[in-house]
Design an enzyme around this catalytic site. Structure first.
Site, PDB file in Angstrom:
ATOM      1  N   LYS A  31      -6.858 -17.899  10.980  1.00  0.00           N
ATOM      2  CA  LYS A  31      -7.871 -18.670  11.697  1.00  0.00           C
ATOM      3  C   LYS A  31      -8.311 -19.919  10.904  1.00  0.00           C
ATOM      4  CE  LYS A  31     -11.200 -15.955  12.432  1.00  0.00           C
ATOM      5  NZ  LYS A  31     -12.415 -16.340  11.721  1.00  0.00           N
TER       6      LYS A  31
ATOM      7  N   ARG B  11       3.019   1.216   1.761  1.00  0.00           N
ATOM      8  CA  ARG B  11       2.072   1.837   0.839  1.00  0.00           C
ATOM      9  C   ARG B  11       0.696   1.949   1.489  1.00  0.00           C
ATOM     10  NH1 ARG B  11       1.457  -1.757  -3.831  1.00  0.00           N
ATOM     11  NH2 ARG B  11      -0.506  -2.285  -2.825  1.00  0.00           N
TER      12      ARG B  11
END
Ligand code: AMP
Length: 202
Positions: free
Chosen positions: A16, A138
């Site tokens: 953004k 992970r």
């Protein structure tokens, strides 16, 4: 042509800020980031109280009125009135969206653009990982915190996007891929919304 007024919505990590800066440069409009204003030691950060500073540090939303006053003051300045703006980080609640509508009356907003990015990509970006690192699967404690925050942000963005959608002002743009390609998609959406508004006003 009237000043361009855009709101950019999206999750943290959706790009953004980067896209808001690029749009500001392309259209010659003012980038207004409430997060940056609140972090600027020479700006709003100096005027908000210790309670607000603690909320910012904890990543919690400030009271609506604090942020609304900040934005109202910024929107009233000459550069924004003349050139227009891209808002980044505001509105975050329905009360803020209502307040923005009041501040912008009677002309209103040109368009609210929602940058859509798959959650996996946002997670990778927030964790500072590259998909090439091979560590994408992970799941550690830090990531659990990020996931909780993201879930909250998703609710926030969803509610505010719904507010704009109900008023026919929302356009969703695919935020995945090259920065330049995403900017181009947003520009197409903004230009189309602007044309529609101009035609409706004729
Ligand atoms: P950001 O960089 O947009 O994530 O904003 C950083 C911090 O500033 C947020 O975690 C909030 O504490 C505060 N903040 C920024 N924009 C708003 C907003 N529209 N409403 C409430 N708090 C905000």
């Amino acid at each position: 042509m009237a000043a361009l007024r855009v709101v950019l919505l999206g999750l943290p990590g959706a790009g953004k800020g980067t896209q808001a800066r690029r749009l500001a440069e392309h259209y010659g409009i003012v980038h207004i980031s409430t997060g940056e204003m609140l972090r600027d030691p020479a700006g709003a950060a100096a005027s908000v109280g210790p309670q607000a500073r603690a909320s910012i540090d904890a990543g919690e939303l400030l009271a609506d009125q604090v942020v609304i006053d900040l934005v109202a003051e910024r929107l009233a300045r000459d550069d924004v009135i003349q050139r227009g703006f891209v808002l980044d980080g505001f509105p975050r609640t329905l009360a803020q969206a209502d307040a923005l509508a009041e501040l912008l009356a009677p002309d209103g907003l040109d368009v609210a653009v929602q940058l859509e990015v798959p959650l996996e990509l946002v997670l990778d970006r927030l964790a500072g990982r590259r998909s090439a690192s091979g560590a994408a699967s992970r799941r550690d404690d830090a990531e659990a915190v990020v996931v909780r925050r993201l879930a909250r942000h998703e609710d926030e963005v969803g509610r505010v996007a719904g507010w704009f959608a109900e008023r026919g002002m929302l356009v969703a743009v695919d935020g995945a891929g090259q920065v330049e390609a995403v900017t181009e998609r947003i520009r197409l959406a903004v230009d189309a919304a602007r044309r529609e508004r101009a035609e409706a006003a004729d």
